[in-house]
Motif scaffolding. Structure first.
Motif, PDB file in Angstrom:
ATOM      1  N   LEU A   9       0.828  -1.209   0.000  1.00 60.79           N
ATOM      2  CA  LEU A   9       0.000   0.000   0.000  1.00 60.79           C
ATOM      3  C   LEU A   9       0.862   1.259   0.000  1.00 60.79           C
ATOM      4  O   LEU A   9       0.517   2.250  -0.655  1.00 60.79           O
ATOM      5  N   ARG A  10       1.991   1.221   0.712  1.00 56.73           N
ATOM      6  CA  ARG A  10       2.883   2.377   0.720  1.00 56.73           C
ATOM      7  C   ARG A  10       3.469   2.636  -0.662  1.00 56.73           C
ATOM      8  O   ARG A  10       3.657   3.782  -1.065  1.00 56.73           O
ATOM      9  N   ARG A  11       3.734   1.552  -1.392  1.00 55.50           N
ATOM     10  CA  ARG A  11       4.303   1.701  -2.731  1.00 55.50           C
ATOM     11  C   ARG A  11       3.250   2.049  -3.780  1.00 55.50           C
ATOM     12  O   ARG A  11       3.587   2.459  -4.879  1.00 55.50           O
ATOM     13  N   HIS A  12       1.982   1.879  -3.445  1.00 58.09           N
ATOM     14  CA  HIS A  12       0.895   2.104  -4.414  1.00 58.09           C
ATOM     15  C   HIS A  12      -0.149   3.040  -3.800  1.00 58.09           C
ATOM     16  O   HIS A  12      -1.214   2.594  -3.338  1.00 58.09           O
ATOM     17  N   PRO A  13       0.125   4.350  -3.753  1.00 55.40           N
ATOM     18  CA  PRO A  13      -0.795   5.306  -3.144  1.00 55.40           C
ATOM     19  C   PRO A  13      -2.220   5.272  -3.709  1.00 55.40           C
ATOM     20  O   PRO A  13      -3.175   5.446  -2.939  1.00 55.40           O
ATOM     21  N   PRO A  14      -2.427   5.049  -5.029  1.00 56.09           N
ATOM     22  CA  PRO A  14      -3.816   4.981  -5.504  1.00 56.09           C
ATOM     23  C   PRO A  14      -4.609   3.859  -4.839  1.00 56.09           C
ATOM     24  O   PRO A  14      -5.781   4.035  -4.494  1.00 56.09           O
ATOM     25  N   VAL A  15      -3.965   2.716  -4.630  1.00 58.74           N
ATOM     26  CA  VAL A  15      -4.652   1.599  -3.963  1.00 58.74           C
ATOM     27  C   VAL A  15      -4.916   1.952  -2.501  1.00 58.74           C
ATOM     28  O   VAL A  15      -5.991   1.681  -1.963  1.00 58.74           O
ATOM     29  N   ALA A  16      -3.953   2.586  -1.852  1.00 62.08           N
ATOM     30  CA  ALA A  16      -4.138   2.990  -0.458  1.00 62.08           C
ATOM     31  C   ALA A  16      -5.320   3.942  -0.319  1.00 62.08           C
ATOM     32  O   ALA A  16      -6.093   3.853   0.646  1.00 62.08           O
ATOM     33  N   SER A  17      -5.498   4.841  -1.276  1.00 66.39           N
ATOM     34  CA  SER A  17      -6.628   5.771  -1.198  1.00 66.39           C
ATOM     35  C   SER A  17      -7.956   5.038  -1.327  1.00 66.39           C
ATOM     36  O   SER A  17      -8.936   5.374  -0.656  1.00 66.39           O
ATOM     37  N   VAL A  18      -7.996   4.005  -2.170  1.00 64.84           N
ATOM     38  CA  VAL A  18      -9.227   3.223  -2.317  1.00 64.84           C
ATOM     39  C   VAL A  18      -9.518   2.438  -1.037  1.00 64.84           C
ATOM     40  O   VAL A  18     -10.676   2.305  -0.620  1.00 64.84           O
ATOM     41  N   VAL A  19      -8.466   1.930  -0.395  1.00 60.24           N
ATOM     42  CA  VAL A  19      -8.632   1.194   0.863  1.00 60.24           C
ATOM     43  C   VAL A  19      -9.325   2.053   1.921  1.00 60.24           C
ATOM     44  O   VAL A  19     -10.078   1.548   2.764  1.00 60.24           O
ATOM     45  N   LEU A  20      -9.119   3.363   1.867  1.00 63.61           N
ATOM     46  CA  LEU A  20      -9.678   4.265   2.881  1.00 63.61           C
ATOM     47  C   LEU A  20     -11.095   4.739   2.568  1.00 63.61           C
ATOM     48  O   LEU A  20     -11.696   5.443   3.379  1.00 63.61           O
ATOM     49  N   VAL A  21     -11.646   4.338   1.415  1.00 65.02           N
ATOM     50  CA  VAL A  21     -12.991   4.803   1.047  1.00 65.02           C
ATOM     51  C   VAL A  21     -14.026   4.343   2.067  1.00 65.02           C
ATOM     52  O   VAL A  21     -14.821   5.141   2.578  1.00 65.02           O
ATOM     53  N   LYS A  22     -14.051   3.059   2.375  1.00 65.59           N
ATOM     54  CA  LYS A  22     -15.046   2.546   3.327  1.00 65.59           C
ATOM     55  C   LYS A  22     -14.809   3.100   4.725  1.00 65.59           C
ATOM     56  O   LYS A  22     -15.764   3.292   5.495  1.00 65.59           O
ATOM     57  N   SER A  23     -13.547   3.375   5.065  1.00 74.47           N
ATOM     58  CA  SER A  23     -13.265   3.995   6.361  1.00 74.47           C
ATOM     59  C   SER A  23     -13.874   5.392   6.427  1.00 74.47           C
ATOM     60  O   SER A  23     -14.409   5.799   7.458  1.00 74.47           O
ATOM     61  N   GLY A  24     -13.773   6.134   5.324  1.00 75.77           N
ATOM     62  CA  GLY A  24     -14.397   7.448   5.274  1.00 75.77           C
ATOM     63  C   GLY A  24     -15.894   7.370   5.459  1.00 75.77           C
ATOM     64  O   GLY A  24     -16.493   8.139   6.212  1.00 75.77           O
ATOM     65  N   TRP A  25     -16.499   6.395   4.770  1.00 73.19           N
ATOM     66  CA  TRP A  25     -17.950   6.200   4.916  1.00 73.19           C
ATOM     67  C   TRP A  25     -18.306   5.813   6.349  1.00 73.19           C
ATOM     68  O   TRP A  25     -19.324   6.264   6.895  1.00 73.19           O
ATOM     69  N   SER A  26     -17.469   4.992   6.990  1.00 70.63           N
ATOM     70  CA  SER A  26     -17.795   4.481   8.318  1.00 70.63           C
ATOM     71  C   SER A  26     -17.812   5.573   9.382  1.00 70.63           C
ATOM     72  O   SER A  26     -18.409   5.395  10.442  1.00 70.63           O
ATOM     73  N   LEU A  27     -17.165   6.711   9.120  1.00 71.00           N
ATOM     74  CA  LEU A  27     -17.192   7.809  10.083  1.00 71.00           C
ATOM     75  C   LEU A  27     -18.618   8.299  10.324  1.00 71.00           C
ATOM     76  O   LEU A  27     -18.926   8.847  11.381  1.00 71.00           O
TER      77      LEU A  27
END
Length: 204
Positions: A9-27
């Motif tokens: 994930l550190r090497r692939h920032p676009p994938v890391a941003s997608v990983v955080l989508v559901k976390s954003g929704w969960s707030l």
């Protein structure tokens, strides 16, 4: 294994941003808790909280089923379309929950709730699809595990704060629905900003 997934994930920032989508929704996940409160306190039918809760849950379920189907037909299924659908999902969810907070009649509330969850299910399914398209088979399980762990943490915190605000601060369900709905605009705006950056953009 977990460290390898984190390094990916550190090497692939676009994938890391997608990983955080559901976390954003969960707030804003306390909105799910609020549906039971609305069914009990605002829209009990025939003196029964269970019927009111059931009606709201049915509207939510229909919206959840329809959202990704409608969004895919409207936007398409390219990576760029999926990224746009995620942004739209945040703003549709937030906007319709702001409306839900102020409507006073059950039929209209059901329609608004259905529309709100069309947005939520769209960002959920589209982010999952982007990860399936982007992550190698050997790392996919680790990436999904990280995504769901972060989302679960967000849901736990959101539901705790929602319950605390209801029971301790005396906030009304309508006030909380408006606050949590508006909160959806924050991750939606962050997602749009990330998609303007070549470093984080998921598709050209």
């Amino acid at each position: 294994d977990l460290l390898e997934g984190a390094r990916y994930l550190r090497r692939h920032p676009p994938v890391a941003s997608v990983v955080l989508v559901k976390s954003g929704w969960s707030l804003a996940g306390g909105l799910i808790l609020l549906q039971s409160i609305f069914g009990e306190r605002v829209y009990p039918l025939w003196g029964s909280a269970a019927v009111g809760i059931g009606m709201l849950a049915t509207a939510r379920g229909i919206g959840t089923a329809l959202g990704p189907l409608v969004a895919r037909r409207w936007l398409g299924d390219s990576q760029r379309a999926l990224a746009l659908g995620i942004a739209a999902g945040f703003f549709v969810t937030g906007g319709f929950y702001l409306v839900f907070a102020v409507v006073n009649n059950l039929p209209l509330a059901l329609v608004v709730l259905l529309a709100a969850h069309m947005g939520g299910s769209t960002l959920w399914v589209f982010s999952t699809t982007l990860l399936q398209m982007s992550v190698p088979d050997a790392l996919r399980g680790r990436v999904f595990a990280a995504e769901l762990a972060l989302m679960t943490l967000g849901l736990t915190l959101s539901n705790f704060v929602t319950g605390w605000a209801l029971d301790t601060l005396g906030w009304t369900p309508r006030t909380l629905a408006a606050v949590l709905g508006a909160l959806c605009f924050v991750p939606g705006s962050v997602w749009l900003l990330l998609q303007r950056s070549p470093r984080f953009r998921v598709a050209a």
